[in-house]
Scaffold this motif. Structure first.
Motif, PDB file in Angstrom:
ATOM      1  N   ILE A 260       0.862  -1.188   0.000  1.00 52.94           N
ATOM      2  CA  ILE A 260       0.000   0.000   0.000  1.00 52.94           C
ATOM      3  C   ILE A 260       0.890   1.227   0.000  1.00 52.94           C
ATOM      4  CG2 ILE A 260      -2.018   1.085   1.050  1.00 52.94           C
ATOM      5  CD1 ILE A 260      -2.204  -1.461   2.843  1.00 52.94           C
ATOM      6  N   ARG A 261       0.664   2.126  -0.940  1.00 47.68           N
ATOM      7  CA  ARG A 261       1.454   3.356  -1.031  1.00 47.68           C
ATOM      8  C   ARG A 261       0.516   4.556  -0.865  1.00 47.68           C
ATOM      9  NH1 ARG A 261       3.351   6.011  -5.194  1.00 47.68           N
ATOM     10  NH2 ARG A 261       1.343   7.029  -4.904  1.00 47.68           N
ATOM     11  N   ASN A 262       0.924   5.476  -0.017  1.00 42.36           N
ATOM     12  CA  ASN A 262       0.143   6.672   0.264  1.00 42.36           C
ATOM     13  C   ASN A 262       0.709   7.845  -0.532  1.00 42.36           C
ATOM     14  OD1 ASN A 262      -1.700   8.422   1.423  1.00 42.36           O
ATOM     15  ND2 ASN A 262      -1.176   7.910   3.538  1.00 42.36           N
TER      16      ASN A 262
ATOM     17  N   LEU B 223      -4.743   5.993  -1.140  1.00 35.26           N
ATOM     18  CA  LEU B 223      -4.011   4.753  -0.937  1.00 35.26           C
ATOM     19  C   LEU B 223      -4.119   3.895  -2.196  1.00 35.26           C
ATOM     20  CD1 LEU B 223      -5.231   3.882   2.678  1.00 35.26           C
ATOM     21  CD2 LEU B 223      -3.244   5.246   1.992  1.00 35.26           C
TER      22      LEU B 223
ATOM     23  N   CYS C   2      -3.389   0.298  -3.358  1.00 31.42           N
ATOM     24  CA  CYS C   2      -3.182  -0.989  -2.705  1.00 31.42           C
ATOM     25  C   CYS C   2      -3.102  -2.100  -3.745  1.00 31.42           C
ATOM     26  CB  CYS C   2      -4.328  -1.256  -1.729  1.00 31.42           C
ATOM     27  SG  CYS C   2      -4.281  -2.875  -0.941  1.00 31.42           S
TER      28      CYS C   2
ATOM     29  N   SER D 267      -7.444   1.720  -5.723  1.00 28.17           N
ATOM     30  CA  SER D 267      -7.048   3.073  -5.303  1.00 28.17           C
ATOM     31  C   SER D 267      -8.232   3.733  -4.624  1.00 28.17           C
ATOM     32  CB  SER D 267      -6.600   3.906  -6.509  1.00 28.17           C
ATOM     33  OG  SER D 267      -5.464   3.338  -7.127  1.00 28.17           O
TER      34      SER D 267
ATOM     35  N   LEU E  16       1.866   5.038   6.086  1.00 29.06           N
ATOM     36  CA  LEU E  16       1.036   4.035   6.731  1.00 29.06           C
ATOM     37  C   LEU E  16       1.843   3.371   7.829  1.00 29.06           C
ATOM     38  CD1 LEU E  16       0.373   3.364   3.295  1.00 29.06           C
ATOM     39  CD2 LEU E  16      -1.653   2.702   4.581  1.00 29.06           C
TER      40      LEU E  16
ATOM     41  N   ALA F 270      -3.535   5.059   8.254  1.00 25.44           N
ATOM     42  CA  ALA F 270      -3.058   6.044   7.287  1.00 25.44           C
ATOM     43  C   ALA F 270      -2.713   7.297   8.071  1.00 25.44           C
ATOM     44  CB  ALA F 270      -4.129   6.341   6.240  1.00 25.44           C
TER      45      ALA F 270
ATOM     46  N   GLY G 236       5.191   4.083   1.723  1.00 24.61           N
ATOM     47  CA  GLY G 236       4.333   2.912   1.612  1.00 24.61           C
ATOM     48  C   GLY G 236       4.675   1.861   2.641  1.00 24.61           C
TER      49      GLY G 236
END
Length: 561
Positions: free
Chosen positions: A118-120, A141, A143, A155, A216, A225, A547
């Protein structure tokens, strides 16, 4: 070859942007998977947008907002001009993506990647009409759920209070933190408008103003988050790969204010350490959570006498380490049209060492480390029976460009040894490259490690590749993504058993020429960081920040908590 160490004796101290893309046509051949139902007590926070009925008062406020953005304080600086900031793949995607199957175009996804990456990152839900800084966008996010060598991308926005009320209103309500207050007149105008919106009940700032767009963290069997201007937001990944926002989390009322987006978890004790900083005393407050996620009392650090931009920190077995750097908060800068966050070249940077179970600040020790300006910390550990601390972090050499000209930033990773008894500091650069977003095998957090994986900025924050560093030898491996291809922060996923570097690096990478995004899996042990698997994503993933990879077993525990 690593440059020779520099010994410093210090006693203890009391390219022009492309046009902004604003429209993205959804691919018609995407087949979202069926969404699972949630229990009534666990319904995600979500407000469905309908045609908003704007009141007369709302129309007046929006007109005033238009006047501020176009005449009183327009985006004249490149760092605040949306056409510059949101160019190319920094441009937001215009809608959420439900769980969608992905095509594996190279290799096979290793079994240890069963779980979710998961990348923010910032993805403004409304295209900015005035000044906008990259740090200000709504958190989204991205994912990638992996199961038995199959991948699904989803997303979703973090459904913060800010996102929800603005989504319901159909327009922005809360001013941006980094771009909304950059001149005296503009700040006065936006401050007046903000007060009017609060007084008339358009929003309640006590419910949070943050975007949760930075990072995260997984601790206490909860997935959060994070953005450092607000409380954490509890999220979860469903069995089919969707990602839901559950609540704004205050830890049973014990966390009443914001916290860092970079908490540190001790892999041996299960405890998580954190802090918050701000423009009023105490400028730094430290706290931690036990292995069950229960928050312990705040420790106010009044020996930090000026507000510092304290984005990250480090832990060792016995200490929490804070950097008092030359970047700080000074609202008086707005009088001359500057940012409230700026640099002070006359300030001597220092590191503070606080016993990590301290109940007050009486035992904190500050040691001067001139010119050591860190935004991110990579790792730290103790040597010589705790008498010496080693800290590894990227040192920003052009600190004056940190927020306004990020493309001019050069950060050099340094290994710094500090003798807590004598105050002697030894500094050793590990690479001359422009590096940031350094990561390690997470199981080595707070203890001595050998390998670091850092992102190559050319310029920052566009990432052209990954470098592998040995903390004793310097650079020992590298992979560049190729012309026109840019990635983000790598993340290390360890194999079930093996040596420190026995695992994989994962990252999203975007090809600006083709307009396509991929998920890359690289062998962290090989000198060339060989790509062992690649997944073509069903749509582009904008550049973002930090992430996390969460194993499938941890995802199940989060769902049960």
């Amino acid at each position: 070859m690593v440059p020779k160490p520099i010994i410093v004796t210090a006693p203890p101290a009391s390219s022009p942007p492309l046009p902004l893309k604003t429209i993205e046509t959804p691919q018609q051949n995407l087949k979202p998977t069926t969404l699972t139902k949630t229990k009534p007590s666990e319904q995600p926070i979500l407000i469905k947008r309908t045609s908003p009925q704007v009141s007369v008062v709302g129309l007046i406020f929006n007109t005033f907002d238009h006047i501020i953005n176009n005449f009183i304080d327009p985006p004249v600086k490149p760092s605040l001009d949306p056409k510059h900031v949101l160019s190319n793949n920094f441009a937001p995607v215009t809608n959420e993506l439900p769980p969608t199957e992905c095509e594996i175009i190279h290799g096979t996804l290793p079994p240890c990647l069963d779980g979710a990456y998961i990348r923010n990152g910032p993805n403004p839900q409304f295209l900015p009409k005035g000044p906008y800084h990259l740090f200000d966008g709504d958190g989204m996010l991205h994912c990638l759920k992996i199961s038995q060598s199959k991948a699904t991308l989803c997303s979703r926005y973090v459904k913060t209070y800010k996102y929800n009320i603005e989504n319901e209103a159909g327009h922005p309500l809360i001013p941006n933190v980094f771009s909304g207050f950059n001149s005296l007149v503009g700040s006065a105008a936006r401050g007046s408008l903000t007060a009017a919106r609060v007084i008339t009940g358009q929003y309640n700032p006590s419910n949070g103003i943050g975007s949760a767009n930075t990072n995260l963290a997984l601790f206490g069997n909860n997935l959060f988050a994070l953005g450092e201007s607000d409380l954490p937001y509890k999220v979860r990944v469903t069995s089919n790969g969707d990602i839901e926002t559950l609540s704004r989390h205050d830890f049973d009322g014990k966390l009443g204010m914001n916290m860092t987006a970079h908490p540190k978890s001790d892999p041996e004790t299960g405890e998580t350490f954190a802090f918050r900083y701000g423009p009023v005393p105490p400028f730094l407050t430290y706290f931690y959570f036990d292995s069950e996620g229960r928050k312990k009392p705040d420790v106010a650090i009044f020996s930090m006498t000026r507000p510092s931009f304290l984005h990250d920190f480090a832990i060792t077995k016995n200490y929490a380490i804070f950097a008092d750097i030359q970047i700080g908060m000074n609202p008086l800068n707005m009088i001359s049209g500057g940012s409230p966050i700026g640099s002070d070249p006359s300030k001597i940077t220092r590191l503070g060492f606080l016993p990590r179970y301290a109940t007050d600040e009486s035992k904190i020790k500050w040691i001067n480390v001139p010119g050591f300006n860190i935004i991110h910390a990579i790792n730290a550990w103790e040597e010589d029976d705790g008498k010496t601390i080693t800290l590894v972090a990227p040192n920003i050499l052009s600190v004056e460009h940190t927020l306004e000209r990020m493309e001019l930033i050069h950060a050099m990773v340094e290994k710094v040894k500090i003798n807590l008894d004598t105050g002697i500091v030894t500094r050793q650069p590990l690479s001359a490259r422009n590096l940031d977003f350094g990561v390690i095998n997470p199981s080595y957090t707070g203890k001595k490690n050998q390998f670091i994986y850092a992102a190559v900025g050319d310029p920052m924050i566009k990432i052209t590749g990954v470098v592998k560093l040995d903390v004793s030898k310097g650079e020992v491996g590298c992979r560049m993504y190729g012309e026109g291809c840019y990635g983000g922060e790598p993340f290390f996923v360890a194999k079930d058993e093996g040596e420190e570097d026995d695992g994989y690096l994962v990252s999203y990478v975007h090809d600006e020429k083709k307009g396509e995004s991929k998920f890359l899996v690289m062998d962290a042990k090989s000198p060339e960081l060989e790509v062992v698997a690649a997944v073509k994503l069903p749509r582009r993933v904008p550049y973002g920040f930090h992430g996390l990879f969460v194993r499938d077993s941890d995802l199940r525990r989060v769902s049960l908590s």
